[in-house]
Design a protein around this motif. Sequence first.
Motif, PDB file in Angstrom:
ATOM      1  N   ARG A 109      11.605  15.650  28.240  1.00 32.01           N
ATOM      2  CA  ARG A 109      11.738  14.400  29.000  1.00 32.01           C
ATOM      3  C   ARG A 109      12.996  14.409  29.853  1.00 32.01           C
ATOM      4  O   ARG A 109      12.994  13.891  30.978  1.00 32.01           O
ATOM      5  CB  ARG A 109      11.760  13.207  28.036  1.00 32.01           C
ATOM      6  N   ASP A 113      11.813  14.178  33.499  1.00 35.06           N
ATOM      7  CA  ASP A 113      11.939  12.780  33.914  1.00 35.06           C
ATOM      8  C   ASP A 113      13.285  12.507  34.573  1.00 35.06           C
ATOM      9  O   ASP A 113      13.365  12.100  35.735  1.00 35.06           O
ATOM     10  CB  ASP A 113      11.732  11.864  32.713  1.00 35.06           C
ATOM     11  N   GLY A 117      12.244  13.887  37.831  1.00 39.68           N
ATOM     12  CA  GLY A 117      11.314  12.777  37.980  1.00 39.68           C
ATOM     13  C   GLY A 117      11.697  11.766  39.037  1.00 39.68           C
ATOM     14  O   GLY A 117      12.605  11.991  39.856  1.00 39.68           O
TER      15      GLY A 117
END
Length: 289
Positions: A109, A113, A117
Motif C-alpha cells: 500500500r 498508494d 497512487g
Amino acid sequence: MDALDIGPLQLKAREVEFDLSETPLHWIPGEPAASHCVSAYHLLFPEVERFFIAAFREALPDIEDARLREDVLGFIGQETMHANAHEESLDDFFHRNGIDPEPLLEQARFVLDRLLGPREFRSASAARRHLVFRLAVTAALENFTAFLGHFVLNCAWDDRGADPNMVALFRWHGAEEMEHRNVAYDVAMYFDPRYSRRVITMLMTFPLTVWLSCRFIWYLVRHDPAAPQSRLRVLWHAIRAGRRGLLPSLTTILGSAVDYLRPGFRPDDTGSMAQALSYLATIEPRRAS
C-alpha cells in the motif's frame, strides 16, 4: 499465438468463487519455494489491481472513444473481481497456515498508494501528468500480468499434483488477463503515444516489480520452516522449478520486458486469445453445476 484474429470482445466480470480452506501451504507438492513464489502474487494482486482501477476510474471521463470506454469499464469490472477473489481467500490460506500477511500488505500500500497512487496537485497540468504516468505504469505492469496469464494456462502444475482450487483461481485470473491484455496499453497510448514514455516506464517498473516480488516471496519463505532458508537456495529452487514448467524461467521473464520495449510491440503478440477464451467458456457452467 492465434492463427486468426478473434475480433472485438465485450469484456465482462464473471461471478466466481474459490474455496482455499483446505489448500495446503505447499500447494505444489514437494515444491515449497515454487509454491511461495506463486502465492506471493496471490497476496500482492489485490493491491496492484486496486492501483489499476483507481487510475482507470480517474481517466474514464477524459476518454471520448466509445469503444475504448467500453473496454475500460469491462477492465475495471474484471480487475475488481480479481482483487476481491484473491483478498477473500487470504484468511483461509495465509492465516490458516500461520502467516500474517498484514506487514506485506502495508508495504504494498505504501508503494502503490502513497508513492505511485492518486495525489492532490495545485495545477490541473500537474495532475494530468501524474495520471498519464500512472496509466503508463499500469500498461507496463499489465504486460507482466498477460505474460503470467499465458504461463498459468500452459504450465505443468497439473502434472505435479498441484491443489486444484489454487490452480483454478490462478487460471481464471490468468485467462481474463489474456482477455483484456490490450486495454491498459491502448489507454496508455490514447493519453501519451510517445515511445520514450513506454521505455522510461518499463525501465522503472521492471526493477520495482522484481524488488516487490522478492520481498513478498522471502517473507513467505522466512515464515515457513520447511522452505529453504537462504536466498541463494530459494533462487536455485526457483530456477529448477522454471526448467520444469512450474514457474516462468528467468529468461522468459526478462524476455517479456524486452519485448515490451520493441517499437512495434502489441499486446496481441502475447499468448493465445483463443486459448484464454476456451478456458473461460468453462468457468460459468462449472460454477452453475
